[in-house]
Write an enzyme that holds these catalytic residues in place. Sequence first.
Site, short mmCIF file in Angstrom:
data_model
loop_
_atom_site.label_atom_id
_atom_site.label_comp_id
_atom_site.label_asym_id
_atom_site.label_seq_id
_atom_site.Cartn_x
_atom_site.Cartn_y
_atom_site.Cartn_z
N LYS A 44 30.51 -54.38 -32.33
CA LYS A 44 29.06 -54.22 -32.18
C LYS A 44 28.65 -53.95 -30.74
O LYS A 44 27.62 -54.41 -30.25
CB LYS A 44 28.31 -55.44 -32.73
CG LYS A 44 28.72 -55.88 -34.13
CD LYS A 44 28.76 -54.72 -35.11
CE LYS A 44 27.40 -54.14 -35.41
NZ LYS A 44 27.47 -53.01 -36.39
N HIS A 100 39.35 -52.14 -31.86
CA HIS A 100 38.78 -53.37 -31.31
C HIS A 100 39.87 -54.27 -30.75
O HIS A 100 39.60 -55.43 -30.40
CB HIS A 100 38.05 -54.16 -32.42
CG HIS A 100 36.81 -53.51 -32.95
ND1 HIS A 100 35.87 -52.90 -32.14
CD2 HIS A 100 36.35 -53.38 -34.23
CE1 HIS A 100 34.88 -52.44 -32.89
NE2 HIS A 100 35.15 -52.71 -34.16
N SER A 130 23.70 -58.48 -33.02
CA SER A 130 24.11 -57.40 -33.90
C SER A 130 25.23 -57.86 -34.83
O SER A 130 25.21 -57.57 -36.04
CB SER A 130 24.57 -56.20 -33.07
OG SER A 130 24.92 -55.12 -33.91
#
Length: 291
Positions: A44, A100, A130
């Site tokens: 995010k 990620h 988020s």
Amino acid sequence: MSDLYKEYKGVLFLNRRTTKEDLEFVENEFQVRDDDIYNITYPKSGTTWMIEILSLIQKNGDPSWSNTVPNWERVPWIEELDVAQRLQHSEEHPRLISSHLPKHIFMKSFNDSKAKVIYTVRDPKDAAVSLYYFSKMCTVFKDPESMDSFLEEYLTENMPYGSWFNHVKGWMGLLGKDNFMFLTYEDLQKDLRGSVIKICKFLGKELDDEAVDSVVENASFKKMKQNNMANFALLPPGYMNQEKSPFMRKGIVGDWKNHFTVAQNEYFDKIYKAEMQDCSVKFPWETGIQE
């Protein structure tokens, strides 16, 4: 630990999105190519935004690819199920790849390569808000009971992909290397066109003014929110329930101010200062960290 998560080398990962075998292959066997381009983020923090920017730059501003092929196929996450095995044999040049992964679990073959990494960092308070809403609509994440309980976990290692702090500090260790570029989500918000030009320069990609304008237009929040190839509308409700919260929710800077209590903000600032005191990089949001 939630049964939705698994642990690999001290970091939590999503059970339904990867396996230990996938992670081991990525770390130890995947062969990085010198012309690879990696879109790296903590969750995010602008991952989808950078996918659109890189997709458009790759096609010289032509939005056809971005408008017809889902983003997870254009710039796939390498740690996802079987993705690394497929990418290993890809004939695409350059390969555009998202991840990620924390730096210490990233591909070992990257270390001696000329492959380029663009690392996008976002104010962790905004990233937390988020991710809170994303966790409530995406079934592979644990649904948080409250913002309080969510922040307790967010500020520790007890989150998928580890803590924001360790993720950022790990990747900032590459600062100064020719093949590493870092941007902030706030940079992209403040001057998207200028950021696109910097990215093009870093990638050695020359675009004329018209092409740059097209990248900026088609990578806007409004365009991405309308584009089913970017907004994850193609996924079934069993994976993401966008009736709970849209994937493209707000895309703004400073939304945490609409959600954090005074106590939550003070607690966050205390942890942030302790965790980041030895980090040499000064980020734009740090001017708001309470002393």
